[in-house]
Scaffold this motif. Structure first.
Motif, PDB file in Angstrom:
ATOM      1  N   ALA A   1       7.254  -9.199  28.555  1.00 18.97           N
ATOM      2  CA  ALA A   1       5.944  -9.516  29.139  1.00 18.97           C
ATOM      3  C   ALA A   1       5.377 -10.827  28.608  1.00 18.97           C
ATOM      4  CB  ALA A   1       4.964  -8.372  28.871  1.00 18.97           C
ATOM      5  N   GLU A   2       5.777 -11.242  27.421  1.00 19.63           N
ATOM      6  CA  GLU A   2       5.221 -12.446  26.816  1.00 19.63           C
ATOM      7  C   GLU A   2       6.333 -13.355  26.321  1.00 19.63           C
ATOM      8  OE1 GLU A   2       2.616 -11.221  23.724  1.00 19.63           O
ATOM      9  OE2 GLU A   2       1.158 -10.262  25.060  1.00 19.63           O
ATOM     10  N   GLY A   3       5.959 -14.607  26.113  1.00 23.74           N
ATOM     11  CA  GLY A   3       6.887 -15.570  25.555  1.00 23.74           C
ATOM     12  C   GLY A   3       7.773 -16.202  26.617  1.00 23.74           C
ATOM     13  N   PRO A   4       8.493 -17.241  26.246  1.00 24.95           N
ATOM     14  CA  PRO A   4       9.382 -17.899  27.205  1.00 24.95           C
ATOM     15  C   PRO A   4      10.548 -16.990  27.588  1.00 24.95           C
ATOM     16  CG  PRO A   4       9.693 -18.803  24.998  1.00 24.95           C
ATOM     17  CD  PRO A   4       8.510 -17.898  24.927  1.00 24.95           C
ATOM     18  N   LEU A   5      11.014 -17.166  28.792  1.00 25.87           N
ATOM     19  CA  LEU A   5      12.147 -16.377  29.292  1.00 25.87           C
ATOM     20  C   LEU A   5      13.419 -17.201  29.151  1.00 25.87           C
ATOM     21  CD1 LEU A   5      10.619 -15.017  32.636  1.00 25.87           C
ATOM     22  CD2 LEU A   5      10.777 -13.827  30.434  1.00 25.87           C
TER      23      LEU A   5
ATOM     24  N   LEU B   1       8.977 -14.533  38.094  1.00 31.81           N
ATOM     25  CA  LEU B   1       9.057 -15.789  37.358  1.00 31.81           C
ATOM     26  C   LEU B   1       7.781 -16.613  37.391  1.00 31.81           C
ATOM     27  CD1 LEU B   1      12.568 -16.926  38.677  1.00 31.81           C
ATOM     28  CD2 LEU B   1      12.073 -15.601  36.609  1.00 31.81           C
ATOM     29  N   GLU B   2       6.884 -16.273  38.276  1.00 31.38           N
ATOM     30  CA  GLU B   2       5.660 -17.053  38.455  1.00 31.38           C
ATOM     31  C   GLU B   2       4.865 -17.146  37.151  1.00 31.38           C
ATOM     32  OE1 GLU B   2       4.476 -18.817  40.783  1.00 31.38           O
ATOM     33  OE2 GLU B   2       5.351 -18.175  42.695  1.00 31.38           O
ATOM     34  N   GLY B   3       4.492 -18.387  36.804  1.00 26.78           N
ATOM     35  CA  GLY B   3       3.640 -18.601  35.642  1.00 26.78           C
ATOM     36  C   GLY B   3       4.330 -18.449  34.299  1.00 26.78           C
ATOM     37  N   ARG B   4       5.654 -18.315  34.268  1.00 27.72           N
ATOM     38  CA  ARG B   4       6.373 -18.124  33.010  1.00 27.72           C
ATOM     39  C   ARG B   4       7.148 -19.378  32.626  1.00 27.72           C
ATOM     40  NH1 ARG B   4       7.183 -12.737  31.754  1.00 27.72           N
ATOM     41  NH2 ARG B   4       7.633 -13.600  29.692  1.00 27.72           N
ATOM     42  N   GLN B   5       7.214 -19.639  31.347  1.00 27.46           N
ATOM     43  CA  GLN B   5       8.077 -20.709  30.862  1.00 27.46           C
ATOM     44  C   GLN B   5       9.505 -20.165  30.778  1.00 27.46           C
ATOM     45  OE1 GLN B   5       7.993 -22.020  26.676  1.00 27.46           O
ATOM     46  NE2 GLN B   5       7.639 -24.108  27.428  1.00 27.46           N
ATOM     47  N   ILE B   6      10.454 -20.934  31.280  1.00 27.71           N
ATOM     48  CA  ILE B   6      11.823 -20.450  31.427  1.00 27.71           C
ATOM     49  C   ILE B   6      12.780 -21.457  30.788  1.00 27.71           C
ATOM     50  CG2 ILE B   6      13.588 -19.718  33.086  1.00 27.71           C
ATOM     51  CD1 ILE B   6      11.251 -19.346  35.110  1.00 27.71           C
ATOM     52  N   LYS B   7      13.826 -20.925  30.161  1.00 25.74           N
ATOM     53  CA  LYS B   7      14.897 -21.754  29.615  1.00 25.74           C
ATOM     54  C   LYS B   7      16.220 -21.350  30.275  1.00 25.74           C
ATOM     55  CE  LYS B   7      12.808 -22.365  25.016  1.00 25.74           C
ATOM     56  NZ  LYS B   7      12.704 -23.829  25.020  1.00 25.74           N
ATOM     57  N   VAL B   8      16.950 -22.351  30.756  1.00 23.95           N
ATOM     58  CA  VAL B   8      18.219 -22.122  31.440  1.00 23.95           C
ATOM     59  C   VAL B   8      19.242 -23.132  30.914  1.00 23.95           C
ATOM     60  CG1 VAL B   8      19.422 -22.049  33.666  1.00 23.95           C
ATOM     61  CG2 VAL B   8      17.056 -21.283  33.517  1.00 23.95           C
ATOM     62  N   THR B   9      20.472 -22.700  30.773  1.00 27.68           N
ATOM     63  CA  THR B   9      21.541 -23.571  30.273  1.00 27.68           C
ATOM     64  C   THR B   9      22.665 -23.668  31.300  1.00 27.68           C
ATOM     65  OG1 THR B   9      21.067 -22.978  27.975  1.00 27.68           O
ATOM     66  CG2 THR B   9      23.231 -23.936  28.429  1.00 27.68           C
ATOM     67  N   GLY B  10      23.202 -24.873  31.479  1.00 30.30           N
ATOM     68  CA  GLY B  10      24.329 -25.094  32.385  1.00 30.30           C
ATOM     69  C   GLY B  10      24.854 -26.504  32.204  1.00 30.30           C
ATOM     70  N   PHE B  11      25.871 -26.847  32.987  1.00 29.44           N
ATOM     71  CA  PHE B  11      26.384 -28.210  32.907  1.00 29.44           C
ATOM     72  C   PHE B  11      25.914 -29.011  34.114  1.00 29.44           C
ATOM     73  CE2 PHE B  11      29.837 -25.854  35.012  1.00 29.44           C
ATOM     74  CZ  PHE B  11      30.095 -26.646  36.128  1.00 29.44           C
ATOM     75  N   VAL B  12      25.882 -30.315  33.948  1.00 28.44           N
ATOM     76  CA  VAL B  12      25.330 -31.217  34.947  1.00 28.44           C
ATOM     77  C   VAL B  12      26.382 -31.562  35.991  1.00 28.44           C
ATOM     78  CG1 VAL B  12      24.338 -33.507  35.336  1.00 28.44           C
ATOM     79  CG2 VAL B  12      23.693 -32.182  33.308  1.00 28.44           C
ATOM     80  N   ALA B  13      25.961 -31.587  37.251  1.00 25.48           N
ATOM     81  CA  ALA B  13      26.785 -32.087  38.349  1.00 25.48           C
ATOM     82  C   ALA B  13      25.912 -33.003  39.196  1.00 25.48           C
ATOM     83  CB  ALA B  13      27.337 -30.944  39.188  1.00 25.48           C
ATOM     84  N   LEU B  14      26.455 -34.142  39.575  1.00 23.77           N
ATOM     85  CA  LEU B  14      25.734 -35.111  40.398  1.00 23.77           C
ATOM     86  C   LEU B  14      26.457 -35.264  41.719  1.00 23.77           C
ATOM     87  CD1 LEU B  14      25.178 -37.856  37.662  1.00 23.77           C
ATOM     88  CD2 LEU B  14      23.586 -36.046  38.334  1.00 23.77           C
TER      89      LEU B  14
END
Length: 267
Positions: free
Chosen positions: A146-150, A169-182
């Motif tokens: 319920a609290e803190g970053p996801l 997800l609305e209003g939540r700080q989120i952290k996601v990890t992946g590799f970059v593709a352009l």
């Protein structure tokens, strides 16, 4: 390739599988859940090698006894006939037990050499941009604090953003990890390759990046992005699948993770 060589190849293949299974090397080829089966396969191959050596040794010990019985039988006949029959039996025996396996069978050693010497890198941006997104609607969504970053997996974020319309997800700080593709236009994506079984069937799940994106991005570099959900979407040009966006507020490079593939889409 004789029986001893066959046993050696089986033993080396089994040892190679055990080496891969007891280290992180196997994660380059199969999903983590298949580790027990990989180890079991290595044990079976080593057991087959030991059994091959054992039966070959027993056959070698039994051969002199068979020759002695043949000589006793020959002594009951004329000496000249016995010599002829003994020679004929020996030639037939050698002919029956001399099999020249094709030399192509030595190619079985190549997978072992590839496993030990040429461990391939995990699939990256080149493969991701040439395959359509594999995002699938999940059966359900796990409970979120319920609290803190996801801290969400990329596949989890993409599934919630597209099929749950970001309600959790609305209003939540989120952290996601992946590799970059352009892509060809330079548009950045964050990607994770999702496994069904092994690396051969890996498919990408992509999210677009918008907001405070780093000015210089290197393809295949791993990033941890922090930000928020956005309703913006686009379609994958390869298969027209949905690609959600992520509103970036901060980004930092991170090392390649222990397991570079994502298995959550099939759980």
């Amino acid at each position: 390739m004789n029986r001893q060589a066959q046993a050696a190849v089986l033993f080396l293949l089994g040892a190679g599988l055990l080496h891969a299974g007891f280290t992180d090397l196997y994660l380059r080829y199969v999903k983590a859940g298949l580790r027990p089966m990989l180890l079991a396969s290595g044990v079976v191959l080593i057991a087959a090698a030991v059994a091959t050596v054992w039966y070959e040794w027993r056959a070698t010990r039994a051969q002199p006894d068979a020759e002695d019985r043949a000589e006793d039988h020959a002594d009951a006949h004329a000496r000249s006939d016995a010599d002829d029959h003994a020679q004929s039996d020996a030639e037939d025996h050698d002919h029956a037990h001399t099999h020249h396996e094709p030399r192509v069978s030595w190619l079985l050693v190549l997978p072992l050499l590839a496993l030990i010497l040429v461990a391939p890198p995990a699939l990256g941006s080149y493969s991701a941009l040439r395959a359509g997104t594999a995002l699938q609607q999940p059966y359900g969504y796990g409970h979120l604090p319920a609290e803190g970053p996801l801290r969400l997996s990329l596949v989890d974020y993409a599934g919630r953003a597209v099929y749950d319309h970001g309600r959790s997800l609305e209003g939540r700080q989120i952290k996601v990890t992946g590799f970059v593709a352009l892509d060809h236009s330079g548009a950045p994506y964050l990607v994770r390759m999702a496994l069904n079984c092994c690396a051969a069937d890996a498919q990408p799940v992509k999210i677009g990046l918008t907001g405070r994106i780093p000015p210089v991005l290197q393809p295949d570099a791993w990033l941890e992005v922090t930000g928020t959900y956005t309703a913006r979407r686009t379609k994958d040009p390869v298969n027209h699948g949905p690609i959600p966006y992520f509103q970036v507020t901060a980004a930092k490079p991170v090392p390649t993770p222990h397991d570079p593939y994502d298995e959550t889409w099939n759980n």
